[in-house]
Design a protein around this motif. Sequence first.
Motif, short mmCIF file in Angstrom:
data_model
loop_
_atom_site.label_atom_id
_atom_site.label_comp_id
_atom_site.label_asym_id
_atom_site.label_seq_id
_atom_site.Cartn_x
_atom_site.Cartn_y
_atom_site.Cartn_z
N GLU A 5 9.93 -18.69 -36.14
CA GLU A 5 10.98 -19.40 -35.41
C GLU A 5 11.19 -18.80 -34.02
N ALA A 6 11.12 -17.49 -33.89
CA ALA A 6 11.33 -16.84 -32.58
C ALA A 6 10.27 -17.27 -31.57
N ARG A 9 11.03 -20.92 -30.66
CA ARG A 9 12.23 -21.03 -29.82
C ARG A 9 11.95 -20.54 -28.40
N GLU A 10 11.32 -19.40 -28.26
CA GLU A 10 11.05 -18.85 -26.93
C GLU A 10 10.04 -19.71 -26.17
N GLU A 135 22.54 -14.83 -26.71
CA GLU A 135 22.17 -13.43 -26.61
C GLU A 135 23.27 -12.61 -25.97
#
Length: 144
Positions: A5-6, A9-10, A135
Motif C-alpha cells: 500500500e505504501a 500511495r506514494e 504525516e
Amino acid sequence: MKVQEAVRRETGRVALHVVFMTLVMLAVFFALHLAFPKKIGFSYGTVFSALPGAAVGILNFFLMGLTVQHVAGLEDPKEAKRFMQKSYVNRNTMQIVWMILAVAVPVIHPVAGILPLFFPGFSVRLQGIFPPKEEQKTKQGGEI
C-alpha cells in the motif's frame, strides 16, 4: 509480488505531482511560444513529447519503490545490494534510452521530453519540505 500500500500511495502522490508539473511546463512552453513564436516552437509534438517523459519518470519511481519493497524482504545483505544495483542500472538505462530517443527522433521536442524525468525527484523533495497533512498530524502526535 504484491505491491504494498505504501508503494501504491506514494507512487500515486508522485504521479499527481508529475502530471501537474508537466501541465505547468506545457503552459510555460505555450506562453513562451506566444511571446517568442520564432524562437520557441510549440506543437502537438511538444505535448506528445511530455507525456512519455512523464510516464518514464513515474515508472522509474514505481520500479524504485518495488525494488525497495523487495530488498526489505531479503535477509542476505549481499543479495540485497546486488538486486538494488541491478535495479538502479536497469532504471537508469530506461531513462537514458528515452533521452536518446527524445534527442534523436525529430518529432519529439527534446526539452519537453526530458524535463519531466526530473519531476519525481522534485516532488519527493517538496514532500520533504511540505509533508502531507496526515504525516504532519502523525509527527505532532495527533490522530489521523
